[in-house]
Design a protein around this motif. Structure first.
Motif, PDB file in Angstrom:
ATOM      1  N   LYS A   1       0.934  -1.158  -0.062  1.00 60.59           N
ATOM      2  CA  LYS A   1       0.086   0.012  -0.047  1.00 60.59           C
ATOM      3  C   LYS A   1       0.706   1.326   0.053  1.00 60.59           C
ATOM      4  O   LYS A   1       0.324   2.305  -0.540  1.00 60.59           O
ATOM      5  N   LYS A   2       2.218   1.120   0.591  1.00 54.31           N
ATOM      6  CA  LYS A   2       3.016   2.442   0.746  1.00 54.31           C
ATOM      7  C   LYS A   2       4.099   2.170   0.842  1.00 54.31           C
ATOM      8  O   LYS A   2       4.458   1.259   1.756  1.00 54.31           O
ATOM      9  N   LEU A   3       5.072   2.778   0.103  1.00 58.30           N
ATOM     10  CA  LEU A   3       6.559   2.416   0.134  1.00 58.30           C
ATOM     11  C   LEU A   3       7.057   3.490   1.511  1.00 58.30           C
ATOM     12  O   LEU A   3       6.615   4.533   1.616  1.00 58.30           O
ATOM     13  N   ILE A   4       7.964   2.807   2.237  1.00 59.07           N
ATOM     14  CA  ILE A   4       8.520   3.548   3.360  1.00 59.07           C
ATOM     15  C   ILE A   4       9.792   4.122   2.964  1.00 59.07           C
ATOM     16  O   ILE A   4      10.798   3.445   2.430  1.00 59.07           O
ATOM     17  N   TYR A   5       9.766   5.331   2.990  1.00 56.94           N
ATOM     18  CA  TYR A   5      10.737   6.201   2.240  1.00 56.94           C
ATOM     19  C   TYR A   5      11.513   6.902   3.614  1.00 56.94           C
ATOM     20  O   TYR A   5      10.923   7.718   4.370  1.00 56.94           O
ATOM     21  N   ARG A   6      12.865   6.809   3.553  1.00 54.12           N
ATOM     22  CA  ARG A   6      13.628   7.585   4.512  1.00 54.12           C
ATOM     23  C   ARG A   6      14.217   8.833   3.855  1.00 54.12           C
ATOM     24  O   ARG A   6      15.072   8.893   2.920  1.00 54.12           O
ATOM     25  N   GLY A   7      13.876   9.990   4.472  1.00 51.18           N
ATOM     26  CA  GLY A   7      14.209  11.205   3.549  1.00 51.18           C
ATOM     27  C   GLY A   7      12.993  11.892   2.891  1.00 51.18           C
ATOM     28  O   GLY A   7      11.901  11.601   3.338  1.00 51.18           O
ATOM     29  N   ASN A   8      13.176  13.042   2.148  1.00 53.32           N
ATOM     30  CA  ASN A   8      12.131  13.557   1.641  1.00 53.32           C
ATOM     31  C   ASN A   8      12.488  13.447   0.150  1.00 53.32           C
ATOM     32  O   ASN A   8      13.407  14.018  -0.233  1.00 53.32           O
TER      33      ASN A   8
ATOM     34  N   HIS B   1       1.632   1.961  -9.202  1.00 50.37           N
ATOM     35  CA  HIS B   1       1.676   3.218 -10.039  1.00 50.37           C
ATOM     36  C   HIS B   1       1.669   4.532  -8.722  1.00 50.37           C
ATOM     37  O   HIS B   1       2.478   5.302  -8.722  1.00 50.37           O
ATOM     38  N   LEU B   2       0.601   4.218  -7.852  1.00 52.12           N
ATOM     39  CA  LEU B   2       0.476   5.166  -6.895  1.00 52.12           C
ATOM     40  C   LEU B   2       1.490   5.264  -6.052  1.00 52.12           C
ATOM     41  O   LEU B   2       2.123   6.521  -5.327  1.00 52.12           O
ATOM     42  N   MET B   3       2.041   4.209  -5.372  1.00 50.63           N
ATOM     43  CA  MET B   3       3.152   4.305  -4.535  1.00 50.63           C
ATOM     44  C   MET B   3       4.353   4.670  -5.035  1.00 50.63           C
ATOM     45  O   MET B   3       4.852   5.480  -4.093  1.00 50.63           O
ATOM     46  N   ALA B   4       4.706   4.319  -6.427  1.00 50.16           N
ATOM     47  CA  ALA B   4       5.816   4.920  -6.905  1.00 50.16           C
ATOM     48  C   ALA B   4       5.853   6.462  -7.225  1.00 50.16           C
ATOM     49  O   ALA B   4       6.951   7.343  -6.815  1.00 50.16           O
ATOM     50  N   MET B   5       4.506   6.977  -7.773  1.00 50.49           N
ATOM     51  CA  MET B   5       4.488   8.375  -7.725  1.00 50.49           C
ATOM     52  C   MET B   5       4.503   9.052  -6.553  1.00 50.49           C
ATOM     53  O   MET B   5       4.960  10.214  -6.530  1.00 50.49           O
ATOM     54  N   GLU B   6       4.226   8.359  -5.371  1.00 50.60           N
ATOM     55  CA  GLU B   6       4.072   9.172  -4.130  1.00 50.60           C
ATOM     56  C   GLU B   6       5.548   9.480  -3.593  1.00 50.60           C
ATOM     57  O   GLU B   6       5.800  10.637  -2.832  1.00 50.60           O
ATOM     58  N   VAL B   7       6.494   8.809  -4.167  1.00 49.40           N
ATOM     59  CA  VAL B   7       7.815   8.936  -3.529  1.00 49.40           C
ATOM     60  C   VAL B   7       8.721   9.429  -4.888  1.00 49.40           C
ATOM     61  O   VAL B   7       9.955   9.436  -4.793  1.00 49.40           O
ATOM     62  N   GLY B   8       8.049   9.924  -5.780  1.00 55.18           N
ATOM     63  CA  GLY B   8       8.777  10.856  -6.661  1.00 55.18           C
ATOM     64  C   GLY B   8       8.953  10.018  -8.301  1.00 55.18           C
ATOM     65  O   GLY B   8       9.796  10.578  -8.717  1.00 55.18           O
ATOM     66  N   ALA B   9       8.541   8.708  -8.272  1.00 53.22           N
ATOM     67  CA  ALA B   9       8.798   8.247  -9.850  1.00 53.22           C
ATOM     68  C   ALA B   9       8.281   8.974 -10.737  1.00 53.22           C
ATOM     69  O   ALA B   9       7.155   9.448 -10.711  1.00 53.22           O
TER      70      ALA B   9
END
Length: 437
Positions: free
Chosen positions: A223-230, A294-302
């Motif tokens: 559901k959501k990629l866990i991203y460290r940083g901004n 697609h949604l998970m990737a876009m959320e972290v800037g793909a």
């Protein structure tokens, strides 16, 4: 070959395809977790529910990536959103994949197509919608990918050749047809466990995954990629994924990476309306295809590309009801088209004795084109009539037509042999004037 795509330029500069999925690089050796406060960035968990090297999201065409990671000595976890169906929409595919100049083809004495011609063909087929890095990457890795599966996991693959084919790889191009007509650039899986086509692929992959001991979590959606940083500052990296199960949410750490292979977005109406160039009335995709990757990737800037493209097939409604989804895994009996619901049929166009016209009686498509290319013929919008000019289309044929009356349906000759009536969704007319009216 050295991989020139870093975790940063992947996210910012555009996605690249590798064995059917989007790869987002994982975390470094530093396990310090710090929430960024960014609204689009999920809060990093205080503790992890699971931890592996690589998380693969999806169980369709992305499965070779799981086997490759395992062969490289990594601990792999596969997440499949559907509670019971393994294989996604890929389970129902035709059983082949692109592989020009496959080892099997050359061993059988087929001509080797020069690399520059393959590249030119791909550039022309892409109509400017690809780039040199992706095309070179495909040409570098087609054959090694298939050879890897055959050598490491005994993939039962055959070279596929259509001796009377009108196309070499996908669409006709004179640069290939002049010398290499009939040298098909396909590889197909052999029958496996008494199954064929996509069902054979899935059964083979499932057995290989089980033999490796790779854990598969069914009914578990990424559901959501866990991203460290901004991600907006390009200063971080993906370190895991939040997954949704029937019992709640799991935080799964990925030491080396998360690989997304969640299929399309057919069942996300907002994405369909926003991204596809013309209306979509039905889908053969499983109901779990809601664009999660697609949604998970876009959320972290793909930086996604080609979102207007899809593999399209024409269909005819055979009953008043217009069910959006054609396929249901629970109705599958292991035979082709058994997963299809009543109420629709997939057309098999391009047979002698037939043509396709729009509501104005105009022929608008090459009926013999590959089905995805065929689908582009429906995109035209008539600005004078304020309507889709080629929707609907009409398949017109005479008594010499040899094709089935839909995917998995009988032909006219078969109906005549059995004395069965022509289905009521087929109109019959005694003259061109009657047909025109």
């Amino acid at each position: 070959m050295e991989n020139a795509i870093s975790r940063r330029n992947f996210l910012i500069g555009g996605a690249t395809a590798a064995l059917g999925g989007l790869a987002l690089a994982g975390c470094s050796a530093d396990d310090t977790l710090a929430a960024t406060g960014d609204a689009a960035t999920p809060v990093l968990p205080e503790t992890w529910d699971k931890e592996v090297d690589v998380v693969v999201v999806g169980s369709g065409s992305i499965l070779p990536a799981a086997l490759k990671a395992y062969a490289e000595g990594m601990e792999v976890l596969i997440l499949e959103k559907h509670p019971t169906h393994f294989g996604g929409t890929s389970y129902f595919h035709g059983g082949g994949c692109s592989c020009p100049n496959s080892t099997k083809a050359l061993e059988m004495g087929q001509l080797e197509i020069p690399r520059d011609l393959c590249k030119r063909y791909m550039e022309e087929s892409a109509c400017g919608q690809s780039n040199d890095a992706i095309i070179e990457g495909l040409l570098d890795n087609y054959v090694p990918a298939i050879d890897f599966l055959a050598d490491e996991y005994d993939l039962p693959i055959s070279y596929f050749n259509r001796p009377n084919s009108a196309f070499t790889l996908y669409t006709p191009h004179s640069c290939l047809e002049e010398e290499y007509a009939g040298v098909s650039g396909h590889a197909v899986v052999d029958p496996y466990d008494d199954l064929t086509m996509g069902r054979a692929w899935t059964s083979y992959f499932k057995d290989a995954i089980d033999e490796c001991g790779i854990e598969v979590m069914m009914g578990t959606a990424g559901k959501k990629l866990i991203y460290r940083g901004n991600p907006m500052l390009e200063d971080g990296e993906v370190v895991g994924i939040y997954a949704e199960t029937a019992d709640g949410t799991l935080a799964i750490k990925a030491r080396r990476g998360v690989i997304l292979g969640t299929g399309g977005f057919d069942h996300n109406k907002e994405m369909v309306d926003h991204f596809l160039p013309n209306p979509m009335f039905a889908t053969i995709a499983v109901e779990t295809n809601t664009g999660d990757g697609h949604l998970m990737a876009m959320e972290v800037g793909a930086d996604l590309h080609n979102m207007r493209e899809s593999f399209r097939m024409a269909f005819t409604p055979t009953a008043p009801e217009m069910n959006y989804q054609i396929t249901r895994p629970e109705t599958d009996e292991g035979t082709i088209a058994s997963e299809q619901q009543t109420g629709k049929m997939i057309n098999t166009a391009g047979r002698p004795g037939s043509l396709i016209v729009n509501k104005y009686g105009e022929r608008f498509v090459n009926e013999s084109a590959a089905y995805d290319l065929f689908g582009k013929g429906f995109e035209a919008y008539d600005t004078g009539m304020n309507d889709w000019r080629n929707i609907p289309g009409f398949l017109i044929f005479d008594g010499t037509y040899s094709g089935p009356l839909g995917h998995g349906m009988p032909t006219l000759a078969q109906l005549a042999e059995t004395g069965a009536a022509v289905p009521d969704y087929v109109g019959q007319y005694d003259s061109l004037e009657e047909l025109a009216s």
